[in-house]
Write a protein that holds these residues in place. Structure first.
Motif, mmCIF file in Angstrom:
data_model
loop_
_atom_site.group_PDB
_atom_site.id
_atom_site.type_symbol
_atom_site.label_atom_id
_atom_site.label_comp_id
_atom_site.label_asym_id
_atom_site.label_seq_id
_atom_site.Cartn_x
_atom_site.Cartn_y
_atom_site.Cartn_z
ATOM 1 N N ARG A 334 42.385 37.310 44.196
ATOM 2 C CA ARG A 334 43.698 37.929 44.426
ATOM 3 C C ARG A 334 44.539 38.099 43.163
ATOM 4 O O ARG A 334 45.459 38.916 43.149
ATOM 5 C CB ARG A 334 44.507 37.079 45.424
ATOM 6 C CG ARG A 334 43.785 36.697 46.687
ATOM 7 C CD ARG A 334 43.335 37.894 47.494
ATOM 8 N NE ARG A 334 42.738 37.476 48.768
ATOM 9 C CZ ARG A 334 42.190 38.297 49.637
ATOM 10 N NH1 ARG A 334 42.123 39.590 49.373
ATOM 11 N NH2 ARG A 334 41.673 37.832 50.763
ATOM 12 N N CYS A 335 44.257 37.307 42.126
ATOM 13 C CA CYS A 335 45.144 37.287 40.958
ATOM 14 C C CYS A 335 44.489 37.759 39.663
ATOM 15 O O CYS A 335 45.168 38.320 38.796
ATOM 16 C CB CYS A 335 45.686 35.867 40.735
ATOM 17 S SG CYS A 335 46.418 35.103 42.205
ATOM 18 N N MET A 337 42.554 40.075 38.873
ATOM 19 C CA MET A 337 42.433 41.505 38.577
ATOM 20 C C MET A 337 43.479 41.931 37.537
ATOM 21 O O MET A 337 43.281 42.900 36.808
ATOM 22 C CB MET A 337 42.585 42.330 39.854
ATOM 23 C CG MET A 337 43.941 42.209 40.506
ATOM 24 S SD MET A 337 44.073 43.269 41.981
ATOM 25 C CE MET A 337 42.796 42.575 42.998
ATOM 26 N N CYS A 338 44.589 41.163 37.477
ATOM 27 C CA CYS A 338 45.607 41.420 36.451
ATOM 28 C C CYS A 338 45.626 40.310 35.402
ATOM 29 O O CYS A 338 45.743 40.574 34.208
ATOM 30 C CB CYS A 338 46.995 41.521 37.081
ATOM 31 S SG CYS A 338 47.211 42.936 38.185
ATOM 32 N N PHE A 345 42.821 45.935 37.033
ATOM 33 C CA PHE A 345 43.737 46.715 37.853
ATOM 34 C C PHE A 345 44.238 47.919 37.072
ATOM 35 O O PHE A 345 44.634 47.795 35.904
ATOM 36 C CB PHE A 345 44.919 45.841 38.301
ATOM 37 C CG PHE A 345 45.718 46.428 39.430
ATOM 38 C CD1 PHE A 345 45.276 46.311 40.736
ATOM 39 C CD2 PHE A 345 46.895 47.105 39.186
ATOM 40 C CE1 PHE A 345 46.007 46.853 41.788
ATOM 41 C CE2 PHE A 345 47.627 47.660 40.223
ATOM 42 C CZ PHE A 345 47.185 47.533 41.530
ATOM 43 N N PRO A 381 50.785 37.825 44.814
ATOM 44 C CA PRO A 381 50.756 39.047 43.990
ATOM 45 C C PRO A 381 51.915 39.986 44.346
ATOM 46 O O PRO A 381 52.373 39.964 45.497
ATOM 47 C CB PRO A 381 49.397 39.687 44.353
ATOM 48 C CG PRO A 381 48.612 38.595 44.989
ATOM 49 C CD PRO A 381 49.591 37.718 45.681
ATOM 50 N N SER A 386 47.024 42.717 46.511
ATOM 51 C CA SER A 386 45.616 42.332 46.663
ATOM 52 C C SER A 386 45.315 41.684 48.011
ATOM 53 O O SER A 386 44.191 41.250 48.257
ATOM 54 C CB SER A 386 45.216 41.370 45.526
ATOM 55 O OG SER A 386 46.019 40.207 45.546
#
Length: 404
Positions: A334-335, A337-338, A345, A381, A386
């Motif tokens: 969930r996190c 990706m950034c 992202f 997020p 996400s």
């Protein structure tokens, strides 16, 4: 827009498939002819000009192959050329580079924490560096150094290692490995397009005109073909590496690339020696295995080399918690990706506030922020883009409150 994204993704897949197919054809014919050349046997009674012959069996039939060191006295009506395999591989590879790394330059090519440039500038650097490789290599081959195969290969190795390091100072880790592969593959294809095939065409033209071909043309083509043979396996590794972050996404990625070139040479030395009937140098496999273990070790950026700090007692409690594996999965899904070294992202080029959550140590170090932002509140997020679930938030809360 969604339809275009789907079509673009399928285009990428189709070109990648084409690239793999053409590469198989090129590598297969290259390996075959190197093995054939090394396995030729000189026997009494061979026709004039024949360097050696080889008998082979395949597919239920027998093949009798003879090689002329320069050229036969006359050419047959039909002559098969092996060149389109190389050209098609490079063209499809460049198309894939354009589709993935140029069209997606802000995401895949440029890391503004490494070099803050615009997408067009990054693409120009990419093109210039790939072309530079051939010009430098060709000049070395044509210099006095070119008379020494060993000396030339050592200098070429130094250049490749330097380019590997240089690419890591210009692009993302993924793009750096891909470009080192493209840099090397361009040298290989240019060898075929600008040296090997033109030299063969000169020989054919001389034969048709009744002139005696220059033996230097064949020797030069053979040297370039030998270089291609030893460079093939590292190029394959570099092209596959974009699927394996442990290879390209580490602090010592350029050293990993340097060791891969050595492994490729060792493996080709084994097969070339076998094909030449000069023994079985099994030590090459042992040496390759040792080097690969070193690569695996380097991929984790050990603290003894990087000076990275050890986990504190509190951070160790967070990692040792029974809840941690599930929390890690939630944070990674969930996190990260950034919040990663190379965010995935769209539109995010660097981890926000330089907070990275792509390792166990990073997650433990930022446990309190994760707890406050994603456990006790819905701040992260942002907009729950996400899709973090309430169960995952409860799990984060329980993990922090238990381990603190």
């Amino acid at each position: 827009m969604n339809d275009f994204a789907v079509m673009w993704d399928w285009l990428s897949f189709a070109v990648r498939w084409l690239h793999v197919v053409t590469a198989i054809a090129w590598i297969g014919s290259s390996f075959y002819f190197i093995a054939l050349d090394l396995g030729l046997v000189k026997r009494p009674g061979l026709p004039e000009g024949v360097h050696g012959e080889e008998w082979q069996v395949h597919g239920g039939g027998f093949y009798h192959i003879q090689k002329y060191l320069v050229a036969p006295a006359s050419l047959p009506e039909h002559l098969t050329w092996f060149k389109w395999e190389s050209y098609s591989t490079w063209l499809s590879g460049f198309a894939l580079l354009a589709i993935v790394y140029y069209a997606g330059a802000d995401l895949y090519l440029i890391d503004r924490n490494v070099l803050d440039v615009s997408a067009p500038v990054g693409i120009l650097i990419s093109l210039a560096s790939i072309g530079l490789g051939w010009l430098l290599y060709d000049a070395l081959c044509k210099s006095p150094l070119g008379k020494s195969d060993t000396g030339l290969m050592l200098v070429l190795y130094v250049i490749l290692v330097a380019m590997g390091w240089g690419y890591t100072q210009l692009f993302t880790g993924r793009a750096a490995f891909l470009h080192l592969g493209a840099f090397t593959a361009t040298i290989m294809t240019a060898n075929v397009f600008l040296i090997i095939i033109p030299n063969q065409k000169i020989v054919v033209a001389d034969l048709k005109a009744g002139r005696k071909p220059d033996p230097k043309l064949g020797a030069q083509a053979k040297q370039r073909s030998l270089h291609n043979n030893y460079l093939t396996l590292p190029v394959i590794f570099l092209m596959l590496s974009n699927h394996y972050p442990l290879a390209f996404g580490t602090r010592f990625n350029w050293i990993i690339a340097a060791l891969i070139f050595i492994i490729g040479v060792l493996i080709r030395h084994y097969f070339n020696t076998r094909h030449a009937r000069k023994g079985n140098p099994h030590w090459t496999w042992a040496a390759s295995a040792i080097l690969f273990v070193i690569i695996m070790w380097l991929s984790t950026a050990p603290a003894v080399l990087t000076g990275e700090r050890r986990l504190s007692a509190a951070e160790e409690r967070f990692v040792a918690s029974a809840h941690f594996p599930a929390v890690r999965d939630a944070v990674m899904g969930r996190c990260s990706m950034c919040h990663a070294a190379e965010p995935g992202f769209e539109g995010i080029h660097a981890a926000p506030k330089n907070v990275r959550l792509d390792t166990d140590a990073d997650i433990a170090a930022h446990a309190r922020e994760i707890y406050l932002q994603a456990g006790r509140s819905h701040a992260m997020p942002p907009g729950n883009v996400s899709g973090m679930t309430e169960e995952e938030r409860r799990l984060i809360t329980a993990w922090f409150e238990e381990a603190r």
